[in-house]
Scaffold this active site. Structure first.
Site, short mmCIF file in Angstrom:
data_model
loop_
_atom_site.label_atom_id
_atom_site.label_comp_id
_atom_site.label_asym_id
_atom_site.label_seq_id
_atom_site.Cartn_x
_atom_site.Cartn_y
_atom_site.Cartn_z
N ASN A 216 52.23 -25.62 94.09
CA ASN A 216 52.91 -26.18 95.26
C ASN A 216 53.92 -25.17 95.80
O ASN A 216 54.08 -24.08 95.25
CB ASN A 216 53.58 -27.52 94.90
CG ASN A 216 54.60 -27.35 93.79
OD1 ASN A 216 55.60 -26.67 93.96
ND2 ASN A 216 54.33 -27.95 92.64
N ASP A 285 51.46 -33.02 89.22
CA ASP A 285 51.15 -34.32 88.60
C ASP A 285 49.86 -34.28 87.80
O ASP A 285 49.73 -34.96 86.80
CB ASP A 285 51.06 -35.40 89.68
CG ASP A 285 52.42 -35.71 90.26
OD1 ASP A 285 53.39 -35.74 89.48
OD2 ASP A 285 52.53 -35.88 91.48
N LYS A 295 35.23 -17.01 86.64
CA LYS A 295 35.47 -17.43 88.02
C LYS A 295 34.29 -18.25 88.53
O LYS A 295 33.13 -17.84 88.39
CB LYS A 295 35.67 -16.18 88.89
CG LYS A 295 35.99 -16.51 90.31
CD LYS A 295 36.13 -15.25 91.15
CE LYS A 295 36.16 -15.63 92.61
NZ LYS A 295 36.04 -14.48 93.49
N PRO A 317 51.90 -34.43 81.46
CA PRO A 317 53.01 -35.17 80.86
C PRO A 317 54.19 -35.21 81.83
O PRO A 317 54.43 -34.25 82.56
CB PRO A 317 53.37 -34.34 79.62
CG PRO A 317 52.76 -33.00 79.84
CD PRO A 317 51.58 -33.19 80.75
N ILE A 319 57.73 -34.76 82.08
CA ILE A 319 58.71 -34.10 81.20
C ILE A 319 60.05 -34.85 81.24
O ILE A 319 60.65 -35.14 80.20
CB ILE A 319 58.89 -32.62 81.62
CG1 ILE A 319 57.54 -31.90 81.58
CG2 ILE A 319 59.90 -31.92 80.71
CD1 ILE A 319 57.51 -30.58 82.31
N PHE A 337 65.28 -34.70 90.03
CA PHE A 337 65.28 -34.37 91.45
C PHE A 337 64.09 -35.08 92.08
O PHE A 337 63.04 -35.21 91.45
CB PHE A 337 65.14 -32.85 91.66
CG PHE A 337 66.47 -32.15 91.82
CD1 PHE A 337 67.36 -32.11 90.77
CD2 PHE A 337 66.81 -31.57 93.03
CE1 PHE A 337 68.59 -31.47 90.91
CE2 PHE A 337 68.04 -30.93 93.19
CZ PHE A 337 68.93 -30.89 92.13
N LYS A 351 62.46 -44.20 91.70
CA LYS A 351 62.20 -43.16 90.70
C LYS A 351 63.23 -43.19 89.58
O LYS A 351 62.92 -43.01 88.41
CB LYS A 351 62.22 -41.80 91.40
CG LYS A 351 61.59 -40.70 90.62
CD LYS A 351 61.28 -39.50 91.49
CE LYS A 351 60.19 -39.80 92.50
NZ LYS A 351 59.75 -38.62 93.23
N LYS A 355 62.02 -43.72 85.78
CA LYS A 355 62.20 -42.67 84.76
C LYS A 355 63.36 -42.99 83.83
O LYS A 355 63.59 -42.27 82.86
CB LYS A 355 62.44 -41.31 85.43
CG LYS A 355 61.35 -40.95 86.43
CD LYS A 355 60.89 -39.53 86.31
CE LYS A 355 59.80 -39.27 87.33
NZ LYS A 355 59.06 -38.04 87.09
O1 C5P Z 1 57.49 -37.74 89.12
P1 C5P Z 1 58.14 -37.25 90.36
O2 C5P Z 1 57.61 -35.91 90.78
O3 C5P Z 1 58.14 -38.21 91.46
O4 C5P Z 1 59.71 -37.06 89.95
C1 C5P Z 1 60.40 -35.90 90.16
C2 C5P Z 1 61.31 -35.61 89.00
O5 C5P Z 1 60.63 -35.70 87.75
C3 C5P Z 1 61.84 -34.20 89.05
O6 C5P Z 1 63.09 -34.18 88.43
C4 C5P Z 1 60.81 -33.44 88.23
O7 C5P Z 1 61.33 -32.24 87.73
C5 C5P Z 1 60.47 -34.43 87.16
N1 C5P Z 1 59.10 -34.35 86.66
C6 C5P Z 1 58.84 -33.94 85.38
N2 C5P Z 1 57.56 -33.89 84.90
C7 C5P Z 1 56.52 -34.29 85.68
C8 C5P Z 1 56.76 -34.72 86.98
C9 C5P Z 1 58.05 -34.73 87.46
O8 C5P Z 1 59.80 -33.56 84.67
N3 C5P Z 1 55.30 -34.25 85.20
#
Ligand code: C5P
Length: 412
Positions: A216, A285, A295, A317, A319, A337, A351, A355
């Site tokens: 991204n 995600d 390739k 996962p 995190i 964030f 969110k 979380k």
């Molecule tokens: O899950 P989402 O992207 O909506 O939430 C964003 C927050 O979750 C950010 O702080 C991002 O660093 C964290 N995050 C993470 N691991 C993931 C997806 C998002 O730590 N797989």
């Protein structure tokens, strides 16, 4: 990089002593002025063998002082006037001989004299040593450096590397940009002294085959700014970074990773040793279930348009959620964030609950990615607070101040 206001209103006495590294002092003068400081240069006789006062006068916009017998000062006391006006004295380069003079409290030249005459409580002294590696490692120099540090001087560097004499080792003066960062950090309030902060930053890259992947537009700038601001505030900082081309902030331990799984593997064992966890990374995600060994090729053998290979994805996962689920005692104070493209605050609220973290920092993703500026909204159990729009380092410093204020109970 420092912003044009980082040293606004600061008056810096920049002292130069004898050494080839005097050439870096010219660039340093320019950077200090660009960061908003007024710079008063003071040179020893030896420094003038390496670079002229005219160069430093032109770059600082102020006449250089070289002698305690300078009659320009009405009271004939430049050592008193210069040290009373200064917010800090930075000696760069600081030679072995100059450090020896300081260690003994000698005052044979204006620069040593004004260092001795400075009010120790209000006028800090920072030294950037520069010398040959044998001179640096000599027991006399090491003894003198320990003595000036015990007397209150802050010693910056030196770095290791190629030396003007052709030898390689410790004793190179820090680069001008590094000294600027050190000085800016020196003036920041130590709001997180004794605390530790773990930061994730940047995108992740999920390989499809050896040359392609899913990623991204995250630049990592916000997370690197948070790491820098936390280090400036006195915290021990670990930065786990996805693939970005950004310099590591000074004093920050950096661990580079590529994929979300690697980021999770790096973060989870480190989380319990940190007081705060700030997850700024834009973690992918999903990742492909299978990574092709070679390739992937278009198959044109039949002459007809080929159908693209199926891309089967599986979830990465989370995190932040995993760290937030650690048992109390092992769980750092977590900040997430949320980069949203619409309904920024509503999505951030949801969110935060999903979380289970005390604070979510929301921003408008498409306009924040890659930009130097950002707008942040802090969403916690009480509601939403918008921080004034600013550059990412200024916002990161404001966030660090919020962490110190909101979590006084965090003791590591
Ligand atoms: O899950 P989402 O992207 O909506 O939430 C964003 C927050 O979750 C950010 O702080 C991002 O660093 C964290 N995050 C993470 N691991 C993931 C997806 C998002 O730590 N797989």
């Amino acid at each position: 990089m420092a912003s044009p206001t980082d040293l606004q209103g600061r008056h810096i006495v920049l002292g130069l002593t004898g050494g080839v590294a005097c050439y870096k002092a010219a660039e340093l003068t320019r950077l200090l002025v660009k960061a908003g400081a007024t710079v008063q240069v003071v040179m020893t006789d030896a420094a003038q063998q390496f670079i002229t006062a005219a160069t430093l006068q032109a770059l600082s916009g102020r006449a250089v002082f070289t002698s305690q017998w300078d009659t320009r000062e009405p009271n004939a006391m430049p050592h008193i006037n210069l040290s009373r006006q200064a917010d800090a004295i930075l000696v760069a380069p600081a030679s072995a001989d100059f450090i020896a003079q300081l260690a003994q409290g000698r005052a044979g030249e204006l620069l040593a004299l004004l260092c001795l005459a400075r009010p120790v409580q209000t006028c800090p002294l920072l030294l950037a040593p520069a010398m040959n590696r044998e001179m640096w490692s000599h027991p006399a120099t090491q003894r003198n450096v320990a003595q000036v540090a015990a007397d209150g001087a802050v010693v910056l560097g030196p770095a290791a590397g190629d030396q003007a004499c052709g030898e390689v080792g410790d004793g190179r003066m820090l680069e001008a940009a590094e000294l600027l960062d050190e000085l800016v950090a020196f003036f920041q309030p130590k709001l997180l002294a004794g605390r530790s902060v773990l930061v994730t930053a940047g995108p992740t890259f999920e390989a499809i085959d050896p040359v392609r992947g899913i990623t991204n537009h995250s630049s990592g700038k916000m997370g690197f700014a948070v790491a820098r601001a936390a280090a400036e505030a006195g915290a021990r900082v670990t930065l786990v970074a996805g693939p970005v081309h950004l310099p590591t902030p000074r004093g920050v331990r950096r661990i580079d990773v590529v994929s979300a799984q690697q980021m999770a593997d790096a973060v989870l064992p480190l989380a319990p040793e940190h007081g705060f966890f700030v997850a700024t990374a834009a973690v992918a995600d999903w990742r492909p279930v299978q990574v092709a060994d070679q390739k992937l090729k278009k198959d044109r053998s039949a002459g007809a348009p080929t159908s693209p290979p199926p891309l089967v994805l599986t979830e990465n996962p989370d995190i932040l959620a995993a760290v937030a689920r650690l048992p109390a005692g092992q769980r750092p104070w977590c900040v997430g964030f949320a980069a949203e493209s619409e309904h920024v605050v509503e999505n951030a609220r949801a969110k935060r609950l999903r979380k289970d973290v005390p604070l979510i920092v929301a921003n408008h993703g498409p306009s924040a990615f890659g930009s130097e500026h950002n707008t942040l909204v802090l969403v916690d159990a009480q509601g939403a607070t918008e921080l004034p729009r600013g550059d990412k380092l200024t916002l990161a410093r404001a966030l660090v101040a919020e962490l110190a204020r909101r979590a006084p109970e965090v003791q590591r």
